[in-house]
Design an enzyme around this catalytic site. Structure first.
Site, PDB file in Angstrom:
ATOM      1  N   ASP A 186      -4.464  -4.106   0.301  1.00  0.00           N
ATOM      2  CA  ASP A 186      -4.087  -3.358  -0.891  1.00  0.00           C
ATOM      3  C   ASP A 186      -3.395  -2.086  -0.386  1.00  0.00           C
ATOM      4  O   ASP A 186      -3.537  -1.695   0.776  1.00  0.00           O
ATOM      5  CB  ASP A 186      -5.284  -3.028  -1.773  1.00  0.00           C
ATOM      6  N   TRP A 187      -2.632  -1.475  -1.264  1.00  0.00           N
ATOM      7  CA  TRP A 187      -1.760  -0.376  -0.833  1.00  0.00           C
ATOM      8  C   TRP A 187      -2.579   0.836  -0.375  1.00  0.00           C
ATOM      9  O   TRP A 187      -3.102   1.583  -1.181  1.00  0.00           O
ATOM     10  CB  TRP A 187      -0.812  -0.031  -1.984  1.00  0.00           C
TER      11      TRP A 187
END
Ligand code: BGC
Length: 755
Positions: free
Chosen positions: A228-229
């Site tokens: 995930d970012w």
């Protein structure tokens, strides 16, 4: 394959390390020297959020169709429709030059307070798994990739980047992993996106057991895992843990750290090569689909309208709907003029157009006079004058339609909901309007349940219209006027109050962790087991027609677990209009070694029926439909015994029950050990054979010594059944020919000899 291995040999360490970290927020690192293209990813999952400038993390995005969010999509219970939406999404990805869309989200709705519940499908892993698999299959059928997210146990926003979800193994396997497992095995997503949170103390981004042992080795996932970012803490640890691609980029320091770790021997280069191999596999696959061109905005808008209409759930209807010819309709509520059609956060789409609910209603209302009143202000402010004006409007009309949307401040990615309530102004508005106008329809736009018990009795009808996507305004009109017969069914339970919800005393946690204390009992599994009354049950939804269920049939009264079963039932539309019914199959285990929920969804089908028409619905139940995960055996097991096959229209509306006998074909290893109780020994056929003579003797002695207890399974009998055999023998040590430990070890040896 050979091509990829050859390429890896040609790549320098620097190139390999760089490939495993993004070049920009939305692209991977190309290697021009070797002709390796970049890969472009964009957010989803209910539309394509293609930023205009990939070098800008939060740039404005290009116009794309905003489909209804996952809550609404799941409520269609229509795998074909989800597949069609996936295909449309892929067409938009192609036009917008996107290789992989970051979705679907397959996390469970552990509590209705979860801020991102609108992006997730269900409280039930079977339903969520089918939806996710269909979405993925639809997108990928067009040569565009997906990113199944957020893996795993990402169920809250409170401390979402650091919280540790403390989940026991059985709960993980039965509740939080199966939707991912189904999607991975059935639809083979190109990528899986790991979540921010920790799972049992270890960040998912460096969790070897989750990413390698379970996802890659056990489930056979062949694509790459992307973070995930911003979910990566230690790039080297994450590579070792099975995280192939770190996003977003650029992250020069990370690349250098990887190079250094390989050079120092801290990171085996083979581990890096494996991640490179996985990423290249997808980069080449994506390059096979040529990108560019345009997409059919009109057709996709129409699909979004159909999805919205078929996902909306008619919760209450005293007969007022569908609307008939009226003289005058009072349309009340800001949401009639400002469609609330999506949630806040990374899934926020720049729509190609947005239906205005009021104008769409007007189009179907013909000569009916529509008058509008705002009803409530933006946000959570209170303004009595708006209520007064709405009441005036409602009183003068034949029917009032109340369009109510939860304000963004109450529901979004990034923070959890604080309560399940509409705003105080909205509740006061409903009460005031329904007091003067009994023919009031409440239309709700929200991504997750709201509580209704304070006001629902006054409403003539309630339509759950969700975050309905850009075409939702028209879809509401379609349902109100019966152009679409409502056929959505709840994919999550609507509780009566917040305190009734399963995770209530274990949410949102503290001290860096959240304990999933309710275990496998989330959603209807909990409400059923605790007999907690609810507002609306899982699987519930009304129609403008009615259906009967007849001739239930199972393929065998007695069957082997590996063979499974098929279940069929005749469903008839007994009303006057065509409609769709969602036939649901639940399984109830009569007796099990470990506690199980009273019932679990194991199959469903949506059927369309003309008035008077009957169709036979047939559903297959496989091994897993009857199995549960046993942490001691570390596997899914079945046990001999009776099961009820429950066929119904919701989890609370079971229309037919068939009882069948399952024969387990498993040969499980014996779990008896020195700590095993007498009950353990007697309940294990192998153990029972070995200790039966000793048991008789001991039972007699215990009875003489302690008295009490009449009949098997009561009193003293139970008293000593709960004791480890070794402890019982300790009491009698002086009469034994050898130390009790040796005696028990000897018995255990006999059991394994017979095994
Ligand atoms: C979200 C993901 C999203 C990513 C990229 C993250 O904050 O959790 O769902 O795909 O950002 O925008």
């Amino acid at each position: 394959m050979i091509k990829i291995n050859d390429l890896i040999k040609k790549m320098t360490l620097e190139e390999k390390a760089a490939l495993c970290t993004g070049a920009s927020p939305w692209t991977t690192t190309p290697v021009e020297r070797l002709g390796l293209p970049e890969l472009t990813v964009s957010d989803g999952p209910h539309g394509v959020r293609r930023v205009a400038d990939v070098n800008d993390l939060i740039a404005a995005s290009l116009p794309a169709t905003c489909f209804p969010t996952a809550s609404c999509m799941a409520s269609t219970w229509d795998v074909d429709l989800i597949h069609a939406m996936g295909q449309a999404l892929a067409e938009e990805c192609i036009a917008l030059q996107v290789d992989v869309v970051l979705g679907p989200g397959a996390n469970m709705k552990r509590t209705p307070l979860g801020g991102r519940n609108f992006e997730y499908y269900s409280e039930d892993p079977y339903l969520a798994g089918q939806m996710a698999a269909s979405f993925i299959a639809g997108v990928q059928s067009k040569g565009v990739g997906t990113s199944l997210k957020h893996f795993a146990a990402n169920n809250q926003e409170f401390r979402r980047l650091t919280i540790s979800a403390e989940v026991d193994e059985r709960t993980l396997r039965e509740i939080y992993l199966p939707a991912f497992e189904t999607a991975v095995k059935k639809a083979k997503p190109w990528t899986v996106l790991c979540s921010y949170n920790k799972l049992n103390g270890s960040y998912c981004s460096e969790n070897h057991r989750l990413l390698v042992d379970i996802l890659k080795d056990e489930w056979g996932f062949e694509g790459f895992v992307v973070s995930d970012w911003g979910a990566v803490h230690d790039r080297v640890a994450s590579l070792k843990g099975g995280l192939d691609l770190e996003m977003p980029g650029p992250r020069e320091r990370r690349i250098k750290a990887v190079e250094k770790a390989v050079r120092s021997g801290d990171l085996d280069e083979a581990v890096l090569d494996e991640s490179v191999r996985r990423i290249l596999g997808i980069v080449f696959k994506a390059a096979e689909t040529s990108k560019g061109g345009s997409f059919d905005t009109t057709a996709h808008h129409a699909l979004a309208r159909r999805m919205a209409a078929e996902g909306m759930v008619l919760l209450k209807n005293n007969g007022i709907l569908p609307l008939k010819e009226q003289q005058h309709i009072a349309v009340i509520g800001r949401a009639a003029e400002e469609a609330h059609f999506q949630g806040g956060g990374s899934s926020h789409i720049n729509p190609t157009q947005v239906d205005n609910p009021f104008k769409e209603l007007q189009k179907l209302a013909g000569n009916t006079e529509l008058t509008y009143a705002e009803g409530y202000p933006a946000g959570t402010a209170f303004d009595q004058s708006l209520i007064d004006a709405a009441v005036k409007n409602a009183r003068s009309a034949d029917v009032a339609l109340l369009y109510l949307a939860l304000p963004d401040s109450k529901e979004s990615e990034g923070y959890d909901r604080a309560d399940l309530d509409l705003t105080p102004q909205q509740v006061a508005l409903i009460k005031a309007v329904t007091a003067v106008q009994p023919k009031t329809v409440v239309i709700l736009n929200n991504g997750a349940p709201v509580v209704m018990r304070d006001w629902i009795n006054g409403a003539a009808a309630v339509l759950e219209a969700w975050m309905m996507g850009q075409a939702g305004g028209g879809a509401i009109a379609d349902v109100l006027y019966g152009k679409v017969n409502p056929c959505g069914r709840l994919a999550e339970t609507y509780p009566l109050t917040l305190v009734d919800t399963p995770a209530h005393i274990n949410f949102p946690g503290g001290n860096g962790e959240v304990r999933y204390g309710e275990g496998i009992f989330i959603g209807y599994r909990y409400y059923d087991a605790k007999e907690v009354p609810v507002q609306f049950s899982f699987g519930y939804g009304m129609s403008y027609t009615s259906f009967t269920y007849k001739n239930p049939n199972v393929s065998a009264a007695s069957f082997k677990d590996v063979d499974g079963l098929t279940v069929s039932v005749d469903v008839t539309n007994t009303g006057k209009v065509a409609g769709k019914e969602v036939v649901q199959v639940y399984v109830h285990d009569h007796k099990s070694g470990l506690v199980r929920p009273p019932k679990e969804l194991k199959g469903f089908a949506k059927v369309e029926l003309q008035p008077g028409e009957t169709k036979t619905v047939t559903l297959a139940l496989d091994f897993r439909a009857f199995a549960y995960y046993h942490p001691a055996y570390k596997r899914w097991i079945t046990e001999d015994g009776e099961f009820d096959i429950l066929v119904g229209a919701s989890s609370a509306d079971i229309r037919c029950t068939q009882t069948v006998m399952l024969q387990s074909t498993l040969e499980l290893p014996c779990l008896l050990n020195r700590e095993s109780t007498l009950r353990d020994w007697m309940e294990d056929p192998r153990g029972k054979r070995v200790i039966a003579p000793l048991f008789q003797q001991m039972a007699g002695q215990m009875q003489t010594a302690f008295g009490g207890g009449e009949g098997e399974g009561t009193g003293m009998d139970s008293f000593f059944m709960e004791m480890p055999l070794l402890r019982v023998l300790h009491y009698q040590e002086s009469t034994l020919p050898m130390p009790p430990e040796d005696l028990v070890d000897g018995l255990l040896a006999q059991v394994s000899q017979n095994d």
